[in-house]
Structures are given as structure tokens and as C-alpha cells.
Design a protein around this motif. Structure first.
Motif, PDB file in Angstrom:
ATOM      1  N   SER B 157       0.851  -1.199   0.000  1.00 20.17           N
ATOM      2  CA  SER B 157       0.000   0.000   0.000  1.00 20.17           C
ATOM      3  C   SER B 157       0.887   1.250   0.000  1.00 20.17           C
ATOM      4  N   SER B 159       0.668   3.621   2.094  1.00 21.31           N
ATOM      5  CA  SER B 159       1.067   3.953   3.468  1.00 21.31           C
ATOM      6  C   SER B 159       2.290   3.140   3.881  1.00 21.31           C
ATOM      7  N   ASN B 289       0.066   6.617   8.227  1.00 22.78           N
ATOM      8  CA  ASN B 289      -1.211   6.002   7.840  1.00 22.78           C
ATOM      9  C   ASN B 289      -2.270   7.068   7.583  1.00 22.78           C
ATOM     10  N   LEU B 293      -3.891   8.434   3.389  1.00 19.79           N
ATOM     11  CA  LEU B 293      -5.278   8.390   2.895  1.00 19.79           C
ATOM     12  C   LEU B 293      -5.958   9.750   2.972  1.00 19.79           C
ATOM     13  N   TRP B 326      -7.933   4.896  -5.449  1.00 22.44           N
ATOM     14  CA  TRP B 326      -7.146   5.109  -4.218  1.00 22.44           C
ATOM     15  C   TRP B 326      -8.056   5.037  -2.989  1.00 22.44           C
ATOM     16  N   ARG B 327      -9.164   5.779  -3.075  1.00 26.78           N
ATOM     17  CA  ARG B 327     -10.089   5.831  -1.929  1.00 26.78           C
ATOM     18  C   ARG B 327     -10.727   4.463  -1.699  1.00 26.78           C
ATOM     19  N   ARG B 328     -11.205   3.861  -2.791  1.00 26.68           N
ATOM     20  CA  ARG B 328     -11.916   2.576  -2.685  1.00 26.68           C
ATOM     21  C   ARG B 328     -11.033   1.489  -2.083  1.00 26.68           C
ATOM     22  N   SER B 329      -9.757   1.503  -2.471  1.00 22.10           N
ATOM     23  CA  SER B 329      -8.880   0.405  -2.050  1.00 22.10           C
ATOM     24  C   SER B 329      -8.037   0.771  -0.831  1.00 22.10           C
ATOM     25  N   ASN B 330      -8.315   1.907  -0.215  1.00 25.54           N
ATOM     26  CA  ASN B 330      -7.491   2.384   0.903  1.00 25.54           C
ATOM     27  C   ASN B 330      -6.014   2.469   0.539  1.00 25.54           C
ATOM     28  N   ASP B 332      -4.299   0.957  -1.937  1.00 26.92           N
ATOM     29  CA  ASP B 332      -3.610  -0.255  -2.396  1.00 26.92           C
ATOM     30  C   ASP B 332      -2.885   0.052  -3.709  1.00 26.92           C
TER      31      ASP B 332
END
Lengths: 368, 483
Positions: B157, B159, B289, B293, B326-330, B332
């Protein structure tokens, strides 16, 4: 004689009265180190560990960093001045926004695709030269501007201008223009070394030629001394900031040498995105600040001065309680240098180059 | 260009002549995100392509040992001890113990010979995003960050990558965090009692973490947010020159990539952009983290990805597409990178190619041998340039001294006479010294060159050298608009 009255590019216009060179100091030059206000009692109180002990004395209030001996000699000859407590009007302390503003000269970061010097040259219709591999933003905006940074590539032979012309014809717009200009250049490898001092000598020499460039730009980086601004032994000459100032001093001397007689119609000025905090940080360095100093040199200066409305260094006199306040808008200084070198009218520079019709005129403080 | 090569130019490095060209280009591109990624290269200029030897790719502990050795030898050199002041000894010290030239050559090899071209492009994008300029003290670490904090994390990810880069000694040294100490830390309090002892915060890394690496100035953070970020970071450092046993005593670890000095840490909670960050070592992970996001990070980086891979002037719809993934997959990275590939294929805009990527693409297309083999990393070659020198002349190197905002992806930043002259000269040098095995005609057929390119090469005349230069400097191969 039948040609009379038909403009021939480059010949019919009056040559501008001077030439202008800008030294970009990237990273945030510390005006309090370069030109320490030794008469201000708060300086030593706040900066004991990083203020040069062997500064050169300019007057009872200001000293000059010992790494600037050439500049000091020019001051003594009435051919150099300092503007202090000055900055572009940018207070947010980001290098990249700040550099964009100091080169673009726009009203907000990343608003302009051209630079203030480029726009000035466009108004005067005379060319400038960057001494770098890229074309810095400050010079963009005039089609005849060019750059110089000699290549050193093994196994590359002289290039055929006809071939470059053909390549140019396949490209569109800006790209086509650049290749087309290249096809007219000599492809002889240049022997000029690429350090800033050699480039300054080269630039000076080019500008001294009859049809040479009227402006030049050189970049010196790494002023961002968050740590070890002075050396471990406390001797300032070996510190990170001192080493950069030494280059500035040598670049000015390089220009002087290269320009020769053209020195008398020259102005050279430094430009930086911001100054540094008054207080020293935890790692013998300083953080991003606001007000700084500008160094001016050239034969067009006939009286050396330190131009400042000194704001003081006490906590309440500092900008936001941490930085040297800027009391002079450095755009005014740039405008005066353009006026002197390109012969453009101040009001026109203020509105068409800096988009600030009310920009104060400081010409007389520098050039009278 | 045919669709396969058009896509390979935008998001990859072009297909080498021995490679089969995939039918389903999008399926291929997405599957490339998980391609095997060994470091391929050549041992000598006559050698076959194979994996780089392990012995030339040391881990962090070994890099630290070599660096310590280098510094010890430098000390002997100054003291004129053990013959270390001799030219040959000085040279051996550099060659044996510094990593830059090996790492830089490996990077070039991977890009020219690798079968993981999309991963290489993504590695370069993120290595540039997280710029680590060369301060010399971190020179042996830059290649390690690129391989271990970026390439090895491409399938995790954002992060995770952000945390690994931020805590890497290469970054901590570059942005001056290694001696930064909280104002109320044990170290600073103790220091205040002494004369001439200097200790306190250094906000360099904190500032760039917000401005460049994550939210950008659009988030409207304050000077206080920067100070608070610096306080979270205080304590993170590197003991690269210290023997492991000593480091264990100082930082309680033998892992160079996890050095947190309790004595330098700022006590108490911190608040960054409204988010409360807990005390201690775990605080940084909470912060990265959160930042990874943050809505401003998502928009800042979706735009930047678009500018690099999709178009110089990306459409809002393309940016939003990537931001949504980006948002949907946090955050990923596989999802984000797939979205980038999708938009790059969808957009028909040309995408200007960085000098280094153009060079790799030219070498892959023409089958030229322009980079020396690893056996010769320190040997002079009368035909081929030093790798370090190639990148320096191109005006682009991950090992150069430069500002932390990195290289722009925008065409305007690369337009200058000297920059274009370098393209001409490199095309010439590659032809003369690199002995390309694939002819300009063959290349044009494989890539399905457009009419402008074909006419240009035709008009260049009968000499193969001129035809080669014309092809490689055509707008089509540079990623620019043809007339």
C-alpha cells in the motif's frame, strides 16, 4: 538606399543601455550570515554560534561575511551595494513555491509559465542566455533566449546541421523551434568547464560582444543549510553556508573578468526564495524564513550603499516571531535593474512584468 | 505507433527484439505489476543477459560495514597510516567500499535488460517522488531505498511505502532528521545544562513529508503542523558509522532501518492536521497512515501520476478515476497502478519521455550495448562512457545532488537547446559506440512508426548513422507531437 525605413532585425533598434545578470541562490540564502547586522544587539544574543567572528566591516551597523572578499573590494570601489531585509512578497516558506515566484514573478505560485526576466527581454526584444542544461523559468517568455552548458559525450561527432533541420521539421511548435535554433549553432565541442565560475566568465565574455546576449542567468544551489551551517570547529569559513557564499563571490569576480569593458554598463544581482530563521535550530543550522539580503554589483552602480529600512531583530520585531522581516519588496530592486539595463519604463515593468502597477520605484536608491 | 508499442512507451520501456509482443496489451500491462523482478544485466559488454551477482547487491548491514571501513580508511589517509595515503590504496578504498557506481550501473542494466519494464517505470516514478538527493553521506543508501523501500513495496500500500521510505536511513540523513531532538526530550533538556551544547528540532523532513510526499500546500497546513510533524519524527535516526554492538546499546536494535532513539523523542501527544498522534515510536506509523489516505494526498498524487503516465495536461476525469481507486482500495498500490495503466491506455495524448527513459527505450529498441558490464564497473572502456557520466550528461540521475522536489514530468521543464542537443549527441554516441543490432527500418516496422517518422528517416539519406539519429530524435520516439 531603397532599404531605408525597412526594419532589419537586430540592427534598426537602439541597443539597450546595459546588460543584466541574475545569480539564482537556491535553497534560501541567509542574509544574516552574508551581511550580518553586527550593530543590532539581538544578533549575537540569538546567533552567537553561527555569526562569523572575522566579518569585514561595512559600516558601524553592518558587516560582510569573510567569504566575500571580491564583493568587499567592489564595495570599496563604489561598484557594489547590498539591499537588506528584503524579499519577494512570499511568506509561506516552501522552497518550490518560493522559487517559482522569485523566477516567475507572478502574483501566486505556479500562476505564470514565463519568468520576469523573460518577459522583460520580450518587451525590449533582446536575447538572454541561461548557463544551465535546462531553461530556467526566469528566462522563459522570449523566443530568442537560449542556453549554454557544454556537453561532454564520448563518441559523439560533429552533427550535421542539415540533419537537425530535418528533425526540426518533423517536430511541432516549441520543439521545432529549439531544434531549428540548434541547427544554426556550431556543433564544435566547447572546452569551457562547467563550474559556475567558468560559466560566469564565459557569460561575461559573450555579453561583452557586439551582438551578444543582453542578459544571463546562473544558478548556485544548496543554500538550504538546516544543519552545520558553520563547521564543527566553529570557524565559519568552513561551514556549509560559507562555502556557498565563496562561490557567489567567485562568480561575481568571474563576471567582472569576462565582461571586461562591458562591466561599465553591467548590473549583476542575486536572487533567493527566502531568508532563514533568526534563531539557530537544534542541529547548528537554520530553518526556512522570510527576509534576506540581495547583493548587487556592476559598473552601473556609482555609489556603494546598504539599502535597508532595518526592522530590528527583537522577538516582537521579527516576522511571526521567528524570521527577519522584509521591509523592501525585492521585485522593486529587480525592476530597477531592468530599467537600468534594458531602458524600459518603470510603470511598464511594474504592470507588464510584475503585474503590480503600484510597485514602488527604488531606482534612485541604487543607481543615483 | 501500433497500440502495443504506444502503451509500452507510455507506461513501460518498449519491447526488446527477443520479446514476444502481447496481443492483449492491457492484460499484459496489468499482469506486469506482478512480473518477476530479478536484477538482470551483463557481466561484460560481450556477455549474455543474466542476474546480477548477490555479492554486488549487499544488504543494509553489509552496506553499513563497508561505509564504516571507507571512513576508517579515510582517517588513515589523513594520518598517513598503513599506506592508505597511496593513490592505489585510495582508489581501492573507493571501489571496494562505496556503492554508488555499482548501484547506478545496476539501475541502468535493469532498465535496459529487465523483463519487468512497467515495474521499472513505477520504481523510477516513486524514487523521484521520494527524492533522496546525494549528500555523499547517504550515497551508498540511495540504491537500497529504490530496491527495498520502493520496488519491493510496489505490491503493497502507499502507506507502507511511505513509512518505509520515511524511516530509511537514506532519507533521514538527506533531510537532516538524524540529529533532530524534541525540545522537551531528555537529550535537549540535558544539553541545556551545558555550555555551548546545541540541541533541538530540525523541521526539514517534517516540512517535506507534508509539502512534497503527501498532502501538498493545498491542504493549508500551518507552521505549527510542520513543527508537530517534526516532533513526531524526532528520535528517528541512523547510526550508520557505528559498530552494531554499540548501536544496539544506543538504539536498542541491530536493524539500521528501525533506529528510534528514545532520548531524542518528544514526550506527549502531537496534533497534525487535526489528527492526534500518540507518543513514542508508534506515532510515526499513525501519522503516515493518516497522511497516506488524506484527501489532499489522494488528489496530489493522482494528479502527479497522471502527469507522468497519462498526459502532460491530464483531464479531470482521468485524475478522478485514479483518485477513486485510491479511496476505494485504501491506497492499495496494485489498484492505483492498474487505474493508471487504464487511463494511460485510454488517453491518446502523447506523453513526453524523461531523458533517462528515452535512453533506455532507444537501447532496448535498437539492441545496442551502451552500458558496460558489471565486471568492468571500475574499468576504463575506450568506447563506452561511465554509467555515472551518462546520467550526468543526460541531466537526470537519482544519484545526483538535487532539490527534494525531484524531476518534473512536464514537457516545458525539459525544453532547451542544450537538453535537445544531448538527445542528438546520445543518439549519435549510441550508434557509434553501442553498435545497434536492429536497423532503423526494422525498428520502424516493429513499432509501426507513423508517416512523419518514416518521412523524416527517409529524408535523412542513405547513411545508417543519420537515419538512426533521425529516428531516435523523432517526435514519435521522444513522446512528442508529430507534425
Amino acid at each position: 538606399m531603397f532599404l531605408a525605413g525597412v526594419p532589419i532585425p537586430g540592427y534598426t533598434k537602439d541597443k539597450p543601455p546595459g546588460n543584466i545578470s541574475v545569480i539564482l541562490l537556491e535553497g534560501g540564502m541567509d542574509g544574516l550570515t552574508a551581511v550580518p547586522p553586527i550593530g543590532d544587539p539581538n544578533l549575537i544574543a540569538m546567533r552567537k554560534t553561527i555569526t562569523p567572528k572575522d566579518f569585514l566591516k561595512l559600516n558601524s551597523f553592518f558587516g560582510l561575511h569573510p567569504s566575500l572578499p571580491n564583493f568587499s573590494r567592489l564595495m570599496a570601489k563604489n561598484n557594489a551595494s547590498v539591499v537588506h531585509a528584503t524579499s519577494f512578497p512570499y511568506i509561506k516558506r516552501s522552497h518550490f513555491e518560493g522559487q517559482n515566484l522569485m523566477e516567475g514573478g507572478g502574483l501566486s505560485p505556479f500562476a505564470e509559465k514565463t519568468g520576469w526576466l523573460g518577459r522583460s527581454l520580450d518587451l525590449a526584444q533582446v536575447p538572454g542566455k541561461a548557463l544551465s542544461l535546462d531553461m530556467p523559468l526566469i528566462l522563459r517568455g522570449y523566443k530568442d533566449n537560449d542556453n549554454f552548458y557544454p556537453a561532454s559525450i564520448k563518441n559523439s561527432n560533429a552533427l550535421i546541421s542539415n540533419l537537425i533541420n530535418l528533425i526540426s521539421m518533423a517536430h511541432s511548435k516549441d520543439e521545432a523551434e529549439i531544434f531549428s535554433k540548434l541547427s544554426k549553432k556550431s556543433s564544435q565541442a566547447s572546452l569551457t568547464p562547467r563550474d559556475p565560475v567558468s560559466l560566469a566568465k564565459y557569460a561575461g565574455k559573450e555579453m561583452s560582444k557586439e551582438n551578444g546576449p543582453i542578459a544571463s542567468v546562473i544558478r548556485i544551489g544548496q543554500f538550504d543549510t538546516h544543519a552545520n551551517q558553520v563547521s564543527d570547529d566553529g570557524y565559519d569559513k568552513n561551514g556549509n553556508h560559507a562555502k556557498r557564499l565563496e562561490i557567489v563571490d567567485d562568480v561575481i569576480a568571474g563576471y567582472r573578468e569576462g565582461l571586461g569593458d562591458a562591466w561599465n554598463r553591467s548590473i549583476i544581482l542575486t536572487l533567493t526564495e527566502f531568508g532563514r530563521t533568526v534563531a539557530v535550530n537544534g542541529t547548528r543550522g537554520t530553518e526556512h524564513g522570510y527576509g534576506s539580503a540581495g547583493l548587487l554589483a556592476g559598473g552601473t552602480i556609482s555609489k556603494s550603499r546598504i539599502i535597508a529600512e532595518w526592522p530590528g531583530l527583537s522577538k516582537k520585531e521579527q516576522f511571526e516571531g521567528r524570521d527577519l522581516m522584509a521591509t523592501i519588496d525585492y521585485r522593486s530592486v529587480c525592476a530597477a535593474c531592468i530599467e537600468r539595463s534594458l531602458g524600459l519604463d518603470h510603470d511598464r515593468i511594474a504592470s507588464e512584468v510584475f503585474f503590480t502597477p503600484k510597485l514602488p520605484r527604488v531606482y534612485d536608491y541604487i543607481f543615483s | 505507433m501500433n497500440e502495443q508499442f504506444r502503451v509500452a512507451q507510455k507506461v513501460g520501456l518498449m519491447f526488446r527484439s527477443e520479446t514476444e509482443i502481447p496481443e492483449d496489451i492491457k492484460g499484459w500491462a496489468v499482469s506486469q505489476l506482478h512480473a518477476d523482478s530479478p536484477a538482470l544485466g551483463i557481466s561484460s559488454k560481450y556477455g549474455k543477459v543474466k542476474s546480477w551477482p548477490q555479492s554486488m547487491q549487499p544488504d543494509l548491514i553489509e552496506r553499513a560495514r563497508l561505509w564504516r571501513l571507507y571512513r576508517e580508511n579515510k582517517k588513515k589517509e589523513r594520518e598517513r597510516k598503513d599506506g592508505q595515503e597511496l593513490v592505489s590504496a585510495k582508489q581501492a578504498n573507493r571501489q571496494n567500499n562505496l556503492m554508488r557506481e555499482k548501484d547506478e550501473m545496476k539501475f541502468a542494466h535493469r532498465n535496459v535488460y529487465g523483463k519487468d519494464q512497467i515495474r521499472m517505470r513505477l520504481m523510477s516514478f516513486w524514487a523521484n517522488h521520494f527524492t533522496i538527493g546525494n549528500t555523499f553521506d547517504n550515497e551508498s543508501l540511495i540504491g537500497h531505498v529504490m530496491e527495498e523501500a520502493i520496488l519491493a513495496k510496489l505490491n503493497s500500500s502507499f502507506s507502507e511505502m511511505l513509512y518505509k521510505v520515511t524511516t530509511h536511513p537514506g532519507m533521514l540523513i538527506y533531510l537532516d532528521n538524524i540529529w533532530s531532538a524534541g525540545e522537551e526530550s531528555k537529550h535537549t533538556i540535558n544539553c541545556r545544562k551545558k555550555i555551548d551544547c546545541q540541541a533541538g528540532l530540525n523541521d526539514n523532513l517534517g516540512r517535506e513529508l507534508l509539502e512534497l510526499h503527501t498532502v501538498s500546500p493545498s491542504a493549508g497546513y500551518t507552521e505549527n503542523d510542520i513543527r508537530q510533524t517534526a516532533k513526531v519524527l524526532a528520535g528517528w535516526g541512523a547510526y550508520f558509522e557505528m559498530p552494531l554492538a554499540e548501536m544496539k546499546e544506543m538504539a536498542g536494535t541491530t536493524n539500521h532501518w528501525d533506529v528510534y532513539k528514545q532520548r531524542y523523542a518528544e514526550p506527549g501527544n502531537k496534533t497534525v492536521l487535526g489528527k492526534v498522534i500518540g507518543v513514542g515510536k508508534g506515532g510515526l506509523r499513525q501519522l503516515t497512515n493518516h497522511l497516506a489516505l488524506h484527501e489532499n494526498t489522494v488528489m496530489h498524487l493522482s494528479t502527479k501520476l497522471c502527469q507522468h503516465f497519462v498526459s502532460d495536461n491530464p483531464q479531470k476525469i482521468d485524475i478522478d478515476y485514479i483518485a477513486n481507486s485510491w479511496r476505494r482500495s485504501n491506497g492499495d498500490l496494485d489498484q492505483i497502478h492498474s487505474a493508471v495503466i487504464d487511463r494511460a491506455i485510454n488517453s491518446k495524448d502523447e506523453k513526453f519521455q524523461w531523458p533517462m527513459n528515452w535512453l533506455f527505450q532507444v537501447l532496448r529498441l535498437s539492441d545496442a550495448t551502451f552500458i558496460k558490464g558489471w565486471q568492468d564497473v571500475h574499468n576504463y572502456d575506450n568506447q563506452l562512457m561511465e554509467v555515472k557520466k551518462i546520467f550526468e550528461e543526460l541531466g537526470q540521475s537519482f544519484w545526483s545532488t538535487r532539490q527534494p522536489d525531484g524531476y518534473s514530468s512536464q514537457k516545458e521543464e525539459w525544453l532547451s537547446g542544450e537538453m535537445f542537443e544531448r538527445r542528438l549527441r546520445f543518439a549519435d554516441a549510441i550508434y557509434n559506440a553501442g553498435r545497434p543490432k536492429t536497423s532503423p527500418e526494422k525498428i520502424m516496422d516493429r513499432i509501426g512508426a507513423n508517416m512523419t517518422t518514416r518521412n523524416l528517416v527517409e529524408s535523412a539519406g542513405g547513411f545508417r548513422r543519420s537515419r538512426f539519429i533521425a529516428l531516435m530524435c523523432s517526435p514519435e520516439l521522444m513522446g512528442l507531437k508529430s507534425v
